[in-house]
Write a protein that holds these residues in place. Structure first.
Motif, PDB file in Angstrom:
ATOM      1  N   ARG A  84       7.326  70.717  70.781  1.00  0.00           N
ATOM      2  CA  ARG A  84       7.633  71.033  72.179  1.00  0.00           C
ATOM      3  C   ARG A  84       6.527  70.537  73.117  1.00  0.00           C
ATOM      4  O   ARG A  84       6.789  69.978  74.179  1.00  0.00           O
ATOM      5  N   GLN A  85       5.271  70.740  72.696  1.00  0.00           N
ATOM      6  CA  GLN A  85       4.150  70.291  73.531  1.00  0.00           C
ATOM      7  C   GLN A  85       4.117  68.768  73.605  1.00  0.00           C
ATOM      8  O   GLN A  85       3.868  68.185  74.652  1.00  0.00           O
ATOM      9  N   MET A  86       4.406  68.158  72.474  1.00  0.00           N
ATOM     10  CA  MET A  86       4.400  66.685  72.410  1.00  0.00           C
ATOM     11  C   MET A  86       5.470  66.084  73.339  1.00  0.00           C
ATOM     12  O   MET A  86       5.264  65.049  73.963  1.00  0.00           O
ATOM     13  N   MET A  87       6.600  66.792  73.449  1.00  0.00           N
ATOM     14  CA  MET A  87       7.693  66.310  74.295  1.00  0.00           C
ATOM     15  C   MET A  87       7.307  66.290  75.777  1.00  0.00           C
ATOM     16  O   MET A  87       7.943  65.639  76.588  1.00  0.00           O
ATOM     17  N   GLN A  88       6.279  67.049  76.119  1.00  0.00           N
ATOM     18  CA  GLN A  88       5.866  67.114  77.522  1.00  0.00           C
ATOM     19  C   GLN A  88       4.823  66.051  77.869  1.00  0.00           C
ATOM     20  O   GLN A  88       4.372  65.975  79.004  1.00  0.00           O
ATOM     21  N   VAL A 137      24.294  77.055  74.764  1.00  0.00           N
ATOM     22  CA  VAL A 137      23.737  76.592  73.485  1.00  0.00           C
ATOM     23  C   VAL A 137      23.043  75.235  73.683  1.00  0.00           C
ATOM     24  O   VAL A 137      21.925  75.020  73.201  1.00  0.00           O
ATOM     25  N   LYS A 138      23.678  74.339  74.436  1.00  0.00           N
ATOM     26  CA  LYS A 138      23.104  72.999  74.661  1.00  0.00           C
ATOM     27  C   LYS A 138      21.816  73.086  75.482  1.00  0.00           C
ATOM     28  O   LYS A 138      20.822  72.418  75.193  1.00  0.00           O
ATOM     29  N   TYR A 139      21.861  73.947  76.511  1.00  0.00           N
ATOM     30  CA  TYR A 139      20.690  74.073  77.375  1.00  0.00           C
ATOM     31  C   TYR A 139      19.497  74.640  76.596  1.00  0.00           C
ATOM     32  O   TYR A 139      18.368  74.169  76.734  1.00  0.00           O
ATOM     33  N   ALA A 140      19.771  75.643  75.769  1.00  0.00           N
ATOM     34  CA  ALA A 140      18.693  76.238  74.958  1.00  0.00           C
ATOM     35  C   ALA A 140      18.100  75.192  74.014  1.00  0.00           C
ATOM     36  O   ALA A 140      16.898  75.159  73.780  1.00  0.00           O
ATOM     37  N   ARG A 141      18.949  74.330  73.492  1.00  0.00           N
ATOM     38  CA  ARG A 141      18.452  73.260  72.605  1.00  0.00           C
ATOM     39  C   ARG A 141      17.581  72.287  73.402  1.00  0.00           C
ATOM     40  O   ARG A 141      16.518  71.888  72.955  1.00  0.00           O
ATOM     41  N   GLU A 142      18.025  71.942  74.598  1.00  0.00           N
ATOM     42  CA  GLU A 142      17.268  70.990  75.425  1.00  0.00           C
ATOM     43  C   GLU A 142      15.906  71.528  75.830  1.00  0.00           C
ATOM     44  O   GLU A 142      14.940  70.795  75.944  1.00  0.00           O
ATOM     45  N   THR A 143      15.844  72.844  76.048  1.00  0.00           N
ATOM     46  CA  THR A 143      14.580  73.443  76.485  1.00  0.00           C
ATOM     47  C   THR A 143      13.743  73.932  75.296  1.00  0.00           C
ATOM     48  O   THR A 143      12.735  74.605  75.483  1.00  0.00           O
ATOM     49  N   HIS A 144      14.190  73.606  74.090  1.00  0.00           N
ATOM     50  CA  HIS A 144      13.499  74.024  72.858  1.00  0.00           C
ATOM     51  C   HIS A 144      13.295  75.541  72.843  1.00  0.00           C
ATOM     52  O   HIS A 144      12.226  76.024  72.468  1.00  0.00           O
ATOM     53  N   SER A 145      14.286  76.265  73.295  1.00  0.00           N
ATOM     54  CA  SER A 145      14.124  77.721  73.350  1.00  0.00           C
ATOM     55  C   SER A 145      14.116  78.327  71.949  1.00  0.00           C
ATOM     56  O   SER A 145      14.843  77.883  71.067  1.00  0.00           O
ATOM     57  N   ALA A 192      14.711  72.969  61.816  1.00  0.00           N
ATOM     58  CA  ALA A 192      13.542  73.414  62.577  1.00  0.00           C
ATOM     59  C   ALA A 192      13.350  72.605  63.854  1.00  0.00           C
ATOM     60  O   ALA A 192      13.017  73.156  64.897  1.00  0.00           O
ATOM     61  N   ILE A 193      13.543  71.290  63.756  1.00  0.00           N
ATOM     62  CA  ILE A 193      13.400  70.428  64.935  1.00  0.00           C
ATOM     63  C   ILE A 193      14.660  69.575  65.018  1.00  0.00           C
ATOM     64  O   ILE A 193      14.780  68.562  64.334  1.00  0.00           O
ATOM     65  N   PRO A 194      15.617  70.002  65.835  1.00  0.00           N
ATOM     66  CA  PRO A 194      16.911  69.313  65.843  1.00  0.00           C
ATOM     67  C   PRO A 194      16.812  67.814  66.155  1.00  0.00           C
ATOM     68  O   PRO A 194      17.650  67.042  65.712  1.00  0.00           O
ATOM     69  N   LYS A 195      15.797  67.414  66.892  1.00  0.00           N
ATOM     70  CA  LYS A 195      15.728  65.998  67.276  1.00  0.00           C
ATOM     71  C   LYS A 195      14.816  65.183  66.369  1.00  0.00           C
ATOM     72  O   LYS A 195      14.531  64.015  66.672  1.00  0.00           O
ATOM     73  N   ALA A 196      14.355  65.788  65.278  1.00  0.00           N
ATOM     74  CA  ALA A 196      13.564  65.009  64.305  1.00  0.00           C
ATOM     75  C   ALA A 196      14.488  63.952  63.685  1.00  0.00           C
ATOM     76  O   ALA A 196      15.684  64.193  63.505  1.00  0.00           O
ATOM     77  N   LYS A 221       4.044  62.209  78.328  1.00  0.00           N
ATOM     78  CA  LYS A 221       4.825  60.994  78.592  1.00  0.00           C
ATOM     79  C   LYS A 221       4.654  59.948  77.491  1.00  0.00           C
ATOM     80  O   LYS A 221       5.619  59.340  77.031  1.00  0.00           O
ATOM     81  N   GLU A 222       3.414  59.761  77.051  1.00  0.00           N
ATOM     82  CA  GLU A 222       3.126  58.705  76.072  1.00  0.00           C
ATOM     83  C   GLU A 222       3.666  59.051  74.686  1.00  0.00           C
ATOM     84  O   GLU A 222       3.744  58.192  73.809  1.00  0.00           O
ATOM     85  N   LEU A 223       3.970  60.310  74.444  1.00  0.00           N
ATOM     86  CA  LEU A 223       4.350  60.727  73.081  1.00  0.00           C
ATOM     87  C   LEU A 223       5.813  61.137  72.944  1.00  0.00           C
ATOM     88  O   LEU A 223       6.326  61.242  71.838  1.00  0.00           O
ATOM     89  N   LYS A 224       6.483  61.359  74.059  1.00  0.00           N
ATOM     90  CA  LYS A 224       7.778  62.045  73.954  1.00  0.00           C
ATOM     91  C   LYS A 224       8.861  61.246  73.235  1.00  0.00           C
ATOM     92  O   LYS A 224       9.847  61.834  72.786  1.00  0.00           O
ATOM     93  N   ASN A 225       8.667  59.938  73.111  1.00  0.00           N
ATOM     94  CA  ASN A 225       9.664  59.151  72.366  1.00  0.00           C
ATOM     95  C   ASN A 225       9.216  58.824  70.945  1.00  0.00           C
ATOM     96  O   ASN A 225       9.880  58.049  70.251  1.00  0.00           O
ATOM     97  N   THR A 226       8.105  59.391  70.525  1.00  0.00           N
ATOM     98  CA  THR A 226       7.602  59.111  69.173  1.00  0.00           C
ATOM     99  C   THR A 226       8.488  59.806  68.132  1.00  0.00           C
ATOM    100  O   THR A 226       8.705  61.018  68.219  1.00  0.00           O
ATOM    101  N   PRO A 227       9.001  59.052  67.145  1.00  0.00           N
ATOM    102  CA  PRO A 227       9.841  59.702  66.131  1.00  0.00           C
ATOM    103  C   PRO A 227       9.042  60.629  65.230  1.00  0.00           C
ATOM    104  O   PRO A 227       7.880  60.375  64.926  1.00  0.00           O
ATOM    105  N   VAL A 228       9.702  61.719  64.830  1.00  0.00           N
ATOM    106  CA  VAL A 228       9.049  62.717  63.976  1.00  0.00           C
ATOM    107  C   VAL A 228       9.872  62.906  62.690  1.00  0.00           C
ATOM    108  O   VAL A 228      11.093  63.017  62.738  1.00  0.00           O
ATOM    109  N   ILE A 229       9.158  62.895  61.565  1.00  0.00           N
ATOM    110  CA  ILE A 229       9.790  63.249  60.290  1.00  0.00           C
ATOM    111  C   ILE A 229       9.220  64.601  59.870  1.00  0.00           C
ATOM    112  O   ILE A 229       8.003  64.759  59.752  1.00  0.00           O
ATOM    113  N   VAL A 230      10.098  65.572  59.671  1.00  0.00           N
ATOM    114  CA  VAL A 230       9.652  66.890  59.199  1.00  0.00           C
ATOM    115  C   VAL A 230       9.461  66.822  57.684  1.00  0.00           C
ATOM    116  O   VAL A 230      10.338  66.356  56.962  1.00  0.00           O
TER     117      VAL A 230
END
Lengths: 117, 299
Positions: free
Chosen positions: A66-70, B252-260, A91-95, A72-81
């Motif tokens: 979450r902190q990394m997403m904030q 649900v989508k908003y909570a996911r976007e905000t990493h809640s 745990a990290i839906p966008k990993a 600018k330079e890091l927010k598009n960096t891919p993450v492997i859990v």
């Protein structure tokens, strides 16, 4: 130019193992033992990919993400859990991938190569 | 924030992810954890013959059997119970929802924590999109907030640092806001105030124009600001947002976007049975779909 991988894990054996694995396969690596140091290193190192443990002393992996997403330079960096925790794929839906410990090194390398080209 | 947590568990895999939340929250916030298990429903009123929820066998329940079940639960959660966790294990017989509510009346917890449904007859998609009867009844009748974890995705991932509060501007939502604000202040976390503007479905007769939708979004944003912002200013970080769509999906989508790590919503219906049992209310849909735990507040 060598691609850069940051490895964040509280287990020093995993840090050593992954660092050797990625270095042997031509990647430049740095390691961090927790989320706070991970973020400091990420800012400085600007990695092309991050491998991230979930359960660590202090802040857990999702909070690091979450902190990394904030940043600018890091927010598009891919993450492997990479974690032994059950359900770690959630745990990290966008990993880009979630690998369960103990992991298959070839499978992990395949994901890394696919991601970094 | 939480001194006493009632964790109602089937002590089966269906409750494993809720267990991780219960034990970690109790440990992190130094709460006493009351682990409560309803072992089965008597075959007839006052009968001692019960179908055990864990073993699925018909058993004669006596003190020895209750003690054995209690030991089984201690063993099942042995890893979590180490290192000085303040806990208690209680076993009861009866209808789960009624017994959980009875226990809650006796012990007056600050929070009731429930896991996923164990109803086997609801297979596949149906099971995954319907809140179980126990969960529905407890969430509707409890006197304290009810935290529900139905999906593995909604398990514990390191603590609570970002909360989504879903509002429909009702009085019940105002109560839920008070709780969300207190929680955000106590835990020093971000609070995202969110309203979902319900859009008429494509199949119905009247479809809103995009201009109308955007006008309504602006109106609702003004309502959020007027209603909540003066109080939100006590927080370090907060946001206010209105999205259009199907309310439970948008939340649900908003909570996911905000990493809640947590969603807080009001639960309006106090009726125990409704005609739309299969569909449930918005909060019940959020409960079964969210990627984080959901706290439902009904009073």
């Amino acid at each position: 130019m060598q691609k850069k991988i940051l490895i964040i894990d509280d287990d020093p054996n995993i840090l050593d193992y992954l660092s050797a694995l990625f270095t042997d396969n031509g990647y430049d690596t740095q390691v961090a033992p927790d989320a706070v140091k991970g973020l400091e290193t990420a800012r400085r190192f600007e990695p092309d990919l991050i491998t991230l443990d979930i359960e660590m002393p202090g802040e857990w992996g999702p909070r690091f993400y979450r902190q990394m997403m904030q940043i600018k330079e890091l927010k598009n960096t891919p993450v492997i859990v990479i974690s032994g925790l059950s359900g770690n794929e959630h745990a990290i839906p966008k990993a880009i991938a979630a690998v369960k410990k103990p992991f298959d090194r070839e499978e992990l390398l395949r994901i890394v190569k696919e991601t970094l080209g | 924030m939480f001194k006493k947590i009632l964790f109602a568990t089937s002590a089966t895999r269906a409750s494993d992810h809720a267990a991780r939340v219960a034990f970690n929250i109790a440990r992190a916030y130094h709460a006493r954890l009351d682990i409560f298990h309803v072992l089965g429903v008597p075959s007839r009123g006052y009968s001692q013959v019960v179908v055990d929820i864990k073993t699925r066998e018909r058993v004669d329940v006596d003190d020895d059997y209750m003690a054995w079940v209690q030991d089984e639960i201690t063993t099942y959660y042995a890893d979590y119970l180490k290192n000085g966790l303040d806990y208690d294990i209680h076993v009861a017989v009866g209808l789960p929802a009624r017994e959980i509510l009875r226990r809650a009346r006796e012990t007056e917890p600050d929070l009731i924590l429930l896991g996923g449904s164990t109803e086997e007859e609801h297979d596949g998609v149906y099971k995954k999109t319907v809140a179980g009867t126990t969960l529905q009844k407890v969430a509707r009748a409890a006197r304290c907030p009810v935290l529900v974890v139905t999906r593995p995705a909604a398990s514990f991932w390191g603590g609570i640092s970002s909360i989504t509060f879903g509002t429909d501007f009702s009085k019940a939502s105002d109560k839920a806001f008070e709780f969300a604000l207190k929680m955000a202040l106590t835990l020093n976390c971000e609070l995202h105030v969110f309203h979902a503007l319900a859009i008429t479905s494509l199949s119905s007769e009247r479809l809103m124009s995009q201009d109308d939708i955007e006008q309504k979004i602006r109106e609702k944003l003004r309502v959020i600001r007027a209603r909540y912002e003066p109080r939100l200013k006590t927080l370090k970080q907060y946001t206010m947002e209105v999205w259009e769509g199907i309310p439970y999906m948008e939340i649900v989508k908003y909570a996911r976007e905000t990493h809640s790590d947590l969603i807080i919503m009001a639960h309006h219906s106090r009726k125990l049975e409704t005609d739309d049992r299969a569909f449930g209310s918005n909060v019940e849909q959020v409960i079964v779909r969210a990627g984080c735990p959901v706290i439902s507040i009904n009073r």
